[in-house]
Design a protein around this motif. Structure first.
Motif, PDB file in Angstrom:
ATOM      1  N   TRP A 165       1.039  -1.002  -0.238  1.00  0.00           N
ATOM      2  CA  TRP A 165       0.130   0.119   0.233  1.00  0.00           C
ATOM      3  C   TRP A 165       1.005   1.008   0.609  1.00  0.00           C
ATOM      4  N   LEU A 166       1.719   1.053   1.322  1.00  0.00           N
ATOM      5  CA  LEU A 166       2.954   2.648   0.522  1.00  0.00           C
ATOM      6  C   LEU A 166       3.530   2.681   0.153  1.00  0.00           C
ATOM      7  N   LYS A 167       4.412   1.777  -0.779  1.00  0.00           N
ATOM      8  CA  LYS A 167       5.018   1.790  -1.836  1.00  0.00           C
ATOM      9  C   LYS A 167       4.218   1.843  -2.905  1.00  0.00           C
ATOM     10  N   ALA A 168       2.982   1.549  -3.014  1.00  0.00           N
ATOM     11  CA  ALA A 168       2.042   1.984  -4.278  1.00  0.00           C
ATOM     12  C   ALA A 168       1.950   3.476  -4.361  1.00  0.00           C
ATOM     13  N   GLY A 169       1.423   3.703  -3.071  1.00  0.00           N
ATOM     14  CA  GLY A 169       0.861   5.782  -3.152  1.00  0.00           C
ATOM     15  C   GLY A 169       2.259   6.230  -3.349  1.00  0.00           C
ATOM     16  N   ARG A 170       3.646   5.833  -3.194  1.00  0.00           N
ATOM     17  CA  ARG A 170       5.191   6.939  -3.213  1.00  0.00           C
ATOM     18  C   ARG A 170       4.902   6.522  -4.562  1.00  0.00           C
ATOM     19  N   CYS A 171       4.588   5.238  -5.718  1.00  0.00           N
ATOM     20  CA  CYS A 171       4.605   5.475  -6.562  1.00  0.00           C
ATOM     21  C   CYS A 171       3.638   6.019  -7.466  1.00  0.00           C
ATOM     22  N   LEU A 172       2.206   6.803  -7.087  1.00  0.00           N
ATOM     23  CA  LEU A 172       1.927   7.770  -7.693  1.00  0.00           C
ATOM     24  C   LEU A 172       2.691   9.036  -7.685  1.00  0.00           C
ATOM     25  N   VAL A 173       3.096   9.567  -6.412  1.00  0.00           N
ATOM     26  CA  VAL A 173       4.099  10.554  -5.701  1.00  0.00           C
ATOM     27  C   VAL A 173       4.575  10.921  -7.176  1.00  0.00           C
ATOM     28  N   ILE A 174       5.326   9.573  -6.900  1.00  0.00           N
ATOM     29  CA  ILE A 174       6.588   9.427  -8.273  1.00  0.00           C
ATOM     30  C   ILE A 174       5.924  10.420  -9.887  1.00  0.00           C
ATOM     31  N   LEU A 175       4.323   9.453  -9.566  1.00  0.00           N
ATOM     32  CA  LEU A 175       4.452   9.332 -11.324  1.00  0.00           C
ATOM     33  C   LEU A 175       3.676  10.961 -11.203  1.00  0.00           C
ATOM     34  N   LYS A 176       3.093  10.987 -10.384  1.00  0.00           N
ATOM     35  CA  LYS A 176       2.465  13.046 -10.280  1.00  0.00           C
ATOM     36  C   LYS A 176       3.596  13.995 -10.750  1.00  0.00           C
ATOM     37  N   GLU A 177       4.423  13.726 -10.003  1.00  0.00           N
ATOM     38  CA  GLU A 177       5.466  15.227 -10.090  1.00  0.00           C
ATOM     39  C   GLU A 177       6.780  14.709 -11.211  1.00  0.00           C
TER      40      GLU A 177
ATOM     41  N   PRO B 216      -7.227   5.646 -23.788  1.00  0.00           N
ATOM     42  CA  PRO B 216      -7.929   6.281 -22.610  1.00  0.00           C
ATOM     43  C   PRO B 216      -8.493   4.829 -21.592  1.00  0.00           C
ATOM     44  N   LYS B 217      -8.130   3.692 -21.981  1.00  0.00           N
ATOM     45  CA  LYS B 217      -8.336   2.323 -21.721  1.00  0.00           C
ATOM     46  C   LYS B 217      -7.275   2.089 -20.421  1.00  0.00           C
ATOM     47  N   VAL B 218      -6.255   3.012 -20.762  1.00  0.00           N
ATOM     48  CA  VAL B 218      -4.901   2.206 -20.235  1.00  0.00           C
ATOM     49  C   VAL B 218      -5.030   3.321 -19.463  1.00  0.00           C
ATOM     50  N   VAL B 219      -5.361   4.921 -19.380  1.00  0.00           N
ATOM     51  CA  VAL B 219      -4.913   5.611 -18.637  1.00  0.00           C
ATOM     52  C   VAL B 219      -6.172   5.716 -17.155  1.00  0.00           C
ATOM     53  N   ARG B 220      -7.090   4.867 -17.868  1.00  0.00           N
ATOM     54  CA  ARG B 220      -8.497   4.703 -17.025  1.00  0.00           C
ATOM     55  C   ARG B 220      -8.115   3.411 -15.401  1.00  0.00           C
ATOM     56  N   GLU B 221      -7.026   2.889 -16.563  1.00  0.00           N
ATOM     57  CA  GLU B 221      -6.881   1.910 -15.676  1.00  0.00           C
ATOM     58  C   GLU B 221      -5.939   1.814 -14.585  1.00  0.00           C
ATOM     59  N   VAL B 222      -5.277   2.987 -14.366  1.00  0.00           N
ATOM     60  CA  VAL B 222      -4.369   3.715 -13.448  1.00  0.00           C
ATOM     61  C   VAL B 222      -5.376   4.668 -12.261  1.00  0.00           C
ATOM     62  N   ILE B 223      -6.228   5.026 -12.854  1.00  0.00           N
ATOM     63  CA  ILE B 223      -7.561   5.899 -12.061  1.00  0.00           C
ATOM     64  C   ILE B 223      -7.708   4.342 -11.486  1.00  0.00           C
ATOM     65  N   ARG B 224      -8.371   3.846 -11.521  1.00  0.00           N
ATOM     66  CA  ARG B 224      -9.108   2.659 -11.303  1.00  0.00           C
ATOM     67  C   ARG B 224      -8.124   2.176 -10.079  1.00  0.00           C
ATOM     68  N   SER B 225      -6.443   1.943 -10.557  1.00  0.00           N
ATOM     69  CA  SER B 225      -5.724   1.315  -9.830  1.00  0.00           C
ATOM     70  C   SER B 225      -5.795   2.212  -8.187  1.00  0.00           C
ATOM     71  N   ARG B 226      -5.402   4.066  -8.957  1.00  0.00           N
ATOM     72  CA  ARG B 226      -5.459   4.318  -7.272  1.00  0.00           C
ATOM     73  C   ARG B 226      -6.927   5.008  -6.935  1.00  0.00           C
ATOM     74  N   ASN B 227      -7.858   4.133  -7.553  1.00  0.00           N
ATOM     75  CA  ASN B 227      -8.757   4.826  -6.430  1.00  0.00           C
ATOM     76  C   ASN B 227      -8.374   3.809  -5.319  1.00  0.00           C
ATOM     77  N   GLU B 228      -8.440   2.012  -6.252  1.00  0.00           N
ATOM     78  CA  GLU B 228      -8.365   1.166  -5.333  1.00  0.00           C
ATOM     79  C   GLU B 228      -7.534   1.448  -3.610  1.00  0.00           C
ATOM     80  N   LEU B 229      -6.109   1.636  -3.849  1.00  0.00           N
ATOM     81  CA  LEU B 229      -5.301   2.364  -3.344  1.00  0.00           C
ATOM     82  C   LEU B 229      -6.053   3.557  -2.353  1.00  0.00           C
TER      83      LEU B 229
END
Length: 309
Positions: A18-30, A146-159
């Motif tokens: 959970w924590l590592k996935a959250g950090r990966c999203l921070v890296i992606l955001k930046e 859009p399917k690719v980006v929506r899959e990342v959004i789905r994972s982010r929401n699950e997290l």
């Protein structure tokens, strides 16, 4: 005591995921900061060059809530709808100040984001969800599937909806695959290559912390990740803060906004209260959650009393 509780959490595999996935999203955001800003700036200029009416100055300080727009802002609204990749998706017009559409490319970008972005004046004030939804919704990014980006959004929401802060190994594998596929779609450049490298490094970190004892005294923690316990604790606090803000911060003026998800908040509060260090850090948020629970119980009681009458 606080340190021991952190050690216990970090020695749980699901929590580390959970924590590592959250950090990966921070890296992606930046990594998305310069990418989204550059593309939206160019897109804004393109729209102005191809539709002279969009250059008209707003002379009425138009507000979208009243739906009374001058001709220039009305033209911008039509263009925003035209450039939406999923035209049947609701647009959060409350994010926008129409008078600035003509001059500010980021005011245009906010029309394609989730609610709550009204005060964001640039990329660095947006979270991963805002930037991912921008890419998903705006024609400026039609080169991204859009399917690719929506899959990342789905994972982010699950997290963010994991009230136990626990993600399984299979989930992590899928998350990693989706994230890398999305980054590949963005294109090969130095910024995205850096994102891939940093994500790989984060996913390889163990994050487990062990404690050495010398002569009965606690020595420094030894982390296999070589990340200090203070740094890991900071990562943890930032991710938990983002989760809490997402579910607690419903703008008071937004009458159409959904009520806070009290069931999710109840479970998240239970997790925080089970860890004394976290319950102390987020004591203010816990008080808000408890007040929401009390209000919900009161409303249920009044509703039941009305039915009896």
């Amino acid at each position: 005591m606080a340190f021991e509780e952190l050690v216990a959490r970090l020695n749980d595999g699901g929590y580390k995921n959970w924590l590592k996935a959250g950090r990966c999203l921070v890296i992606l955001k930046e990594g998305l900061y310069p990418f989204t800003d550059r593309h939206m700036r160019d897109f804004h200029g393109y729209l102005l060059d191809h539709n002279p009416q969009l250059r008209n100055t707003c002379r009425a300080s138009c507000q979208l809530r009243t739906n009374k727009l001058c001709s220039g802002c009305s033209q911008w609204k039509r263009e925003i709808l035209k450039q939406h990749r999923q035209p049947h998706t609701a647009i959060n017009w409350d994010n926008c100040s129409p008078a600035y559409w003509r001059t500010d490319h980021w005011e245009l970008a906010k029309a394609y984001m989730p609610r709550g972005q009204a005060q964001a004046e640039g990329t660095d004030q947006c979270d991963a969800a805002a930037l991912l939804n921008l890419i998903n919704h705006c024609n400026c990014f039609n080169f991204v599937d859009p399917k690719v980006v929506r899959e990342v959004i789905r994972s982010r929401n699950e997290l963010m909806h994991s009230s136990e802060c626990h993600m399984g190994d299979e989930w992590m594998k899928h998350f990693q695959t989706s994230l890398k596929l999305f980054v590949h779609q963005i294109g090969q450049n130095s910024q995205m290559e850096k994102v891939v490298q940093q994500v790989d490094e984060m996913l390889k970190l163990d994050l487990s912390i062990s404690i050495d004892f010398m002569d009965g005294l606690e020595a420094d923690a030894i982390s296999q990740s070589n990340a200090s316990s203070d740094l890991v604790g900071q990562w943890e606090a930032e991710l938990l803060q983002e989760m809490l803000q997402e579910f607690l911060n419903t703008p008071a003026e937004d009458e159409d906004a959904d009520a806070p998800d009290t069931e999710h908040l109840r479970k998240l509060a239970g997790f925080l209260e089970a860890n004394k260090d976290l319950s102390e850090r987020f004591s203010a948020e816990l008080r808000v959650i408890n007040s929401l629970k009390a209000k919900e119980l009161k409303d249920e009681g009044e509703s039941g009393a009305s039915v009896c009458v």
